[in-house]
Design an enzyme around this catalytic site. Sequence first.
Site, PDB file in Angstrom:
ATOM      1  N   HIS A 194       0.638  -1.244   0.122  1.00 27.17           N
ATOM      2  CA  HIS A 194      -0.239   0.072  -0.017  1.00 27.17           C
ATOM      3  C   HIS A 194       0.873   1.389   0.055  1.00 27.17           C
ATOM      4  O   HIS A 194       0.846   2.194   0.926  1.00 27.17           O
ATOM      5  CB  HIS A 194      -1.097   0.059   1.273  1.00 27.17           C
ATOM      6  CG  HIS A 194      -2.104  -0.933   1.226  1.00 27.17           C
ATOM      7  ND1 HIS A 194      -3.337  -0.881   0.668  1.00 27.17           N
ATOM      8  CD2 HIS A 194      -2.205  -2.219   1.497  1.00 27.17           C
ATOM      9  CE1 HIS A 194      -3.943  -1.691   0.613  1.00 27.17           C
ATOM     10  NE2 HIS A 194      -3.183  -2.742   0.980  1.00 27.17           N
ATOM     11  N   ASN A 218      -0.360  -4.953  -6.451  1.00 32.35           N
ATOM     12  CA  ASN A 218      -1.455  -4.307  -6.198  1.00 32.35           C
ATOM     13  C   ASN A 218      -1.172  -3.285  -5.056  1.00 32.35           C
ATOM     14  O   ASN A 218      -0.375  -3.498  -4.022  1.00 32.35           O
ATOM     15  CB  ASN A 218      -2.498  -5.550  -5.501  1.00 32.35           C
ATOM     16  CG  ASN A 218      -2.946  -6.541  -6.702  1.00 32.35           C
ATOM     17  OD1 ASN A 218      -2.540  -7.769  -6.541  1.00 32.35           O
ATOM     18  ND2 ASN A 218      -3.591  -6.209  -7.640  1.00 32.35           N
ATOM     19  N   ARG A 226      11.245   3.400 -16.872  1.00 31.53           N
ATOM     20  CA  ARG A 226      12.153   4.543 -16.341  1.00 31.53           C
ATOM     21  C   ARG A 226      11.965   5.123 -14.903  1.00 31.53           C
ATOM     22  O   ARG A 226      12.834   5.702 -14.367  1.00 31.53           O
ATOM     23  CB  ARG A 226      12.042   5.703 -17.147  1.00 31.53           C
ATOM     24  CG  ARG A 226      12.226   5.568 -18.682  1.00 31.53           C
ATOM     25  CD  ARG A 226      12.399   7.051 -19.400  1.00 31.53           C
ATOM     26  NE  ARG A 226      12.849   6.807 -20.666  1.00 31.53           N
ATOM     27  CZ  ARG A 226      12.178   6.455 -21.816  1.00 31.53           C
ATOM     28  NH1 ARG A 226      10.838   6.501 -21.558  1.00 31.53           N
ATOM     29  NH2 ARG A 226      12.697   6.370 -23.129  1.00 31.53           N
ATOM     30  N   HIS A 250      -6.488 -10.363  -9.549  1.00 31.76           N
ATOM     31  CA  HIS A 250      -5.563  -9.294  -8.928  1.00 31.76           C
ATOM     32  C   HIS A 250      -4.341  -9.350  -9.778  1.00 31.76           C
ATOM     33  O   HIS A 250      -3.814  -8.192  -9.850  1.00 31.76           O
ATOM     34  CB  HIS A 250      -5.104  -9.983  -7.391  1.00 31.76           C
ATOM     35  CG  HIS A 250      -6.046  -9.517  -6.375  1.00 31.76           C
ATOM     36  ND1 HIS A 250      -7.162 -10.287  -6.343  1.00 31.76           N
ATOM     37  CD2 HIS A 250      -6.143  -8.373  -5.324  1.00 31.76           C
ATOM     38  CE1 HIS A 250      -8.085  -9.664  -4.902  1.00 31.76           C
ATOM     39  NE2 HIS A 250      -7.044  -8.698  -4.529  1.00 31.76           N
ATOM     40  N   ASP A 273      -5.417 -13.353   0.734  1.00 29.12           N
ATOM     41  CA  ASP A 273      -5.932 -12.328   0.961  1.00 29.12           C
ATOM     42  C   ASP A 273      -7.460 -12.264   1.187  1.00 29.12           C
ATOM     43  O   ASP A 273      -8.133 -11.338   0.828  1.00 29.12           O
ATOM     44  CB  ASP A 273      -5.624 -11.170  -0.032  1.00 29.12           C
ATOM     45  CG  ASP A 273      -5.968  -9.784   0.445  1.00 29.12           C
ATOM     46  OD1 ASP A 273      -5.990  -9.499   1.840  1.00 29.12           O
ATOM     47  OD2 ASP A 273      -5.936  -8.765  -0.355  1.00 29.12           O
ATOM     48  N   LEU A 306     -10.909  -3.548  -5.787  1.00 29.87           N
ATOM     49  CA  LEU A 306     -10.773  -4.736  -5.231  1.00 29.87           C
ATOM     50  C   LEU A 306     -10.704  -4.829  -3.556  1.00 29.87           C
ATOM     51  O   LEU A 306     -10.197  -3.970  -3.240  1.00 29.87           O
ATOM     52  CB  LEU A 306      -9.622  -5.716  -5.818  1.00 29.87           C
ATOM     53  CG  LEU A 306      -9.836  -5.948  -7.326  1.00 29.87           C
ATOM     54  CD1 LEU A 306      -8.552  -6.588  -7.794  1.00 29.87           C
ATOM     55  CD2 LEU A 306     -10.848  -7.005  -7.362  1.00 29.87           C
TER      56      LEU A 306
END
Length: 382
Positions: A194, A218, A226, A250, A273, A306
């Site tokens: 995250h 994710n 780059r 996912h 998950d 999701l």
Amino acid sequence: MLCIQHATLLTLGQRVDDSAVVVDGGQIVAVGRAHDNLCPPEAQPIDATGLTLVPGFIDLQLNGAFGFDFTANPATIWDVATRLPRFGVTSFLPTIITSPPETVSAARALLQKGPPPEFCGATPLGLHLEGPFLNPAKRGAHNPAHLRLPDVNAVADWSPSNGVRLVTLAPELPGALDVVRVLRERGVAVSAGHSMATYEEARAGLEAGITYSTHLFNAMPPLDHRAPGLAAALLADPRAVVGLIPDGIHLHPAIVKLIWQSKGVAGVNIVTDAMGALGMLPGKYKLGDFEVMVGENSARLSDGRLAGSILSLDQAVRNFIAFTGCSLNEALETVTATPAKVLGLTDRGQIAPGFVADMVLLTSDLRVVKTFVNGSRVTPTD
């Protein structure tokens, strides 16, 4: 005392045909071939002819199942644990997503108190705290009201002995590297996730002690030639194990194959998950503070993002083989020895003398027939 005989044994790259495994007191005490006469007369024999015996599956990221959400109600951890063996899961990390400190405290207290009387099910190894030190720009299904900057004082009592095994954070946030170092010193595994980390910020996190990634690709920037970012840093570093969700939603199957080719099975950990709708019919379910719409294949917030998965770990193994073309033994490593390594566990993830007697019997098409947790038999319907 049990003696499982005549199965094809697969563990950590090894294969033993017509095997014999002796279990006593929840521990594996002998492994060999059936004709070696390893089984003591007092051991209860189990004929596993035609089946494959593998180590028990370990899920490092599970938000809930069977209608229960751990963040909404940590007390449901034991309810879910009793039913996880149907998927071959023998141990797991109940995952608490970003929430008030009181929720984390309640979950920790529950695990420290221990299971209810006559409990029989998968073993919670400690908590996976996914948050609150996440980047708001990649919060996913985490409530922004509870996100906060990393603070060593906030993790003062987080340790494996106090119920915390794995922490997901964004390494680019101010104070994150200090939290990583403190947690690693206590034996807590730290994961990057995250996050909006640049390649350089991700490298700093890895040097500070990050050894894992939460659902690679994710809730992080895409790979760019780059601006390689967090994903490239994790794929390039041999010290990092990457967690991934092989549900075909996912991640595209081609990306799963590329990850496997890049990291090898020792660098890949399959997770589910899964959220509260695992094992349930489509409908509306909770994930933390949010209502999630669950269809036949996915779980999403009202805006389409999701929100966890409805993937079981045995299906994840089957998917991983289909997506990558790897062998069963290779796929098994991603849910047994590798997650044990991530947590620093030396007594799980293999079938060998001295290891906890967590094992699964599979059919030729990789369906769970029987699961053993600490040497106790649990049928798939329990």
